[in-house]
Design an enzyme around this catalytic site. Sequence first.
Site, PDB file in Angstrom:
ATOM      1  N   GLN A 240       0.819  -1.215   0.000  1.00 31.80           N
ATOM      2  CA  GLN A 240       0.000   0.000   0.000  1.00 31.80           C
ATOM      3  C   GLN A 240       0.852   1.264   0.000  1.00 31.80           C
ATOM      4  OE1 GLN A 240      -2.490   1.492   3.567  1.00 31.80           O
ATOM      5  NE2 GLN A 240      -3.982   0.567   2.194  1.00 31.80           N
ATOM      6  N   HIS A 242       0.387   5.027   0.824  1.00 30.01           N
ATOM      7  CA  HIS A 242      -0.548   5.945   1.471  1.00 30.01           C
ATOM      8  C   HIS A 242      -0.628   7.212   0.630  1.00 30.01           C
ATOM      9  CE1 HIS A 242      -2.482   8.508   4.421  1.00 30.01           C
ATOM     10  NE2 HIS A 242      -2.650   7.459   5.215  1.00 30.01           N
ATOM     11  N   LEU A 252       4.109  10.711   7.238  1.00 29.93           N
ATOM     12  CA  LEU A 252       2.688  10.488   7.036  1.00 29.93           C
ATOM     13  C   LEU A 252       1.836  11.670   7.488  1.00 29.93           C
ATOM     14  CD1 LEU A 252       0.952   8.158   5.971  1.00 29.93           C
ATOM     15  CD2 LEU A 252       0.543   7.508   8.342  1.00 29.93           C
ATOM     16  N   GLU A 255      -4.923   9.922   7.415  1.00 32.53           N
ATOM     17  CA  GLU A 255      -6.231   9.956   6.752  1.00 32.53           C
ATOM     18  C   GLU A 255      -7.251  10.688   7.617  1.00 32.53           C
ATOM     19  OE1 GLU A 255      -8.999   6.324   5.288  1.00 32.53           O
ATOM     20  OE2 GLU A 255      -6.910   6.341   4.631  1.00 32.53           O
ATOM     21  N   ARG A 286      -7.733   3.797   0.019  1.00 31.87           N
ATOM     22  CA  ARG A 286      -6.401   4.382  -0.147  1.00 31.87           C
ATOM     23  C   ARG A 286      -5.794   4.135  -1.522  1.00 31.87           C
ATOM     24  NH1 ARG A 286      -3.540   3.406   5.791  1.00 31.87           N
ATOM     25  NH2 ARG A 286      -4.751   5.030   6.848  1.00 31.87           N
ATOM     26  N   HIS A 353       3.868   2.601   2.376  1.00 33.66           N
ATOM     27  CA  HIS A 353       3.298   2.671   3.718  1.00 33.66           C
ATOM     28  C   HIS A 353       3.081   1.328   4.415  1.00 33.66           C
ATOM     29  CE1 HIS A 353       1.058   4.307   7.049  1.00 33.66           C
ATOM     30  NE2 HIS A 353      -0.056   3.705   6.699  1.00 33.66           N
ATOM     31  N   LEU A 404      -4.058  -1.016  13.224  1.00 36.22           N
ATOM     32  CA  LEU A 404      -3.999  -1.127  14.679  1.00 36.22           C
ATOM     33  C   LEU A 404      -4.922  -2.238  15.163  1.00 36.22           C
ATOM     34  CD1 LEU A 404      -3.878   2.593  15.932  1.00 36.22           C
ATOM     35  CD2 LEU A 404      -2.070   0.886  16.080  1.00 36.22           C
TER      36      LEU A 404
END
Length: 587
Positions: A240, A242, A252, A255, A286, A353, A404
């Site tokens: 991915q 980001h 970063l 989002e 994303r 990411h 997470l």
Amino acid sequence: MSIPSRHFDALIIGAGGAGLNAALQLASADVRVAVVSKVFPTRSHTVAAQGGVNAALANVLPDNWHWHMFDTVKGSDYLGDQDAIEFMCREAIPTVYELEHAGVPFSRLDNGKIYQRAFGGQSQDFGGDQAARTCAAADRTGHAILHTLYQQNIRARTHFFDEFFALDLVRDKDGVISGALVLEIETGEPLLIEAKATLLATGGCGQVFRTTSNAHINTGDGCAMALRAGIPLMDMEFYQFHPTGIAGKGMLITEGVRGEGGFLVNKDGERFMERYAPRAKDLASRDVVSRSIVTEVKEGRGAGENGDYILLKLDHLGAEVIDKRLPGIRESSRIFAGADPIREPIPVFPTAHYAMGGIPTDRFGRVVVPVGSGSEQVVAGLYAAGECACASVHGANRLGGNSLLDILVFGRLAGKDIIDFVRENPYQRSVDPASLDEAMSRLTRWDQKGGGVPAHQLRADFRKCMEDHAGVFRTEEVMAEGYQRLCELRDQFKDARLTDHSKVFNTARIEALELQNLIDVGLSIAVSALHRKESRGAHSRPDYPNRDDVHWMKHSLYYREADRMDYKPVRTKPLTVESFPPKERVY
């Protein structure tokens, strides 16, 4: 050479959210557990997670776990295993409440409940209006969770080996994993840690790319150790990018900025996401937003002197909202972009990411490998959780807020399964000396001066090649050329040398050891991407622009030996509910 050793019931390599949550289960059950981390635990990369953790608490808008499951399956571009996804989404709710009770200082609504913000790819009622599912602690959610878990582990008397680098897994004479050889970074001395069960929780591998949101420690160590042990990596082509890294830097921008009402504009001030995702706009998935940004820049609508980035506006939110909900973002933008978002937009561009793929596991964190005829076998005593693992809850594309959740749910469950395993297998297996010698050779190899390319130069060349040939858009020609170059760099590694052998710090050796891990994991991404001839989720191929469910609805498996590829089916049957059949993925 005599190597000192320590004995534990369980060994956890990595002290991020997955490792610490597993360790907490073990220590609380009076299991002797050791946690090895190459940095102090609260510097693990979980600390950098900003936006939040998903759970269908319905504190702000109506929600339920079944809607969360639908969004995750759809976000995965239907490559995620639906039984594992159902389990994760159902477990999300008690997991967040457990964190709250452990002391995580979540942001609060006026009624005292946990604050939840909107994130990309979320919906109510199976694809309806925008949902608000992401439980947040301002824009420092990972920081709050990691510090809480570490404090709870100290309370439970978990044994930490801080600033130790894991060299390799070791086995007994029957080939069963029986611990790991680690290196104390300060002294350069090796240590053998023997354990009845070992959990790999080493996090991601973003450093395979030159521009990344990942910390310097994210070098794919656990995945590379698994590869060297003969275990394949699954779905590594799905990496991915980001959409909103600080342009030219990679740090970063969560989002959560767009969840709070920020939006993207091109050089003409146009909110271009309305053209690419008319319904979800800036909160599309994303992969969709990343490709849209790259397309805008390629077609000449990028901002800045060189037209090489897009602008993220949030000044309209006002200083009060920004300082309350996004204080870390304001600070990062001022330091790294020279822009105060209260007054001016932030320059952003996609940054490497997150790895959706990793070490294949079941939903209990047990490492599983194919054994022919479509069946799988559990690797006794070996577990993996977090970003280095692939229970396949993210499939081809991860939704924000689910990372997470992934590390917490599966770290917790792996810990509980290890408790049972240790009780059923109370005797420590002896390490095979040949296995120990092989692990030790990774270290002693750098005692030789060598006459090849300096390791630091090889590392820079490798990361640039990965960025140039395995980025947001991929074609057969670009990837085939990249694969040949990566193979050349892998060959050069055999003769690589440290820069100045008379003045080498242990950190130089660590970086050289990490380089081998980067090469192994980077090749797994490049080879897997070259073989998948379709566009799905984060894997975008203009020469194969459509998703191909007939030929490619399957997980890829990369083996280090001869860069071999294999495949296995996607589990489309959930645990208790009806399956979500593949359909066109629009936002």
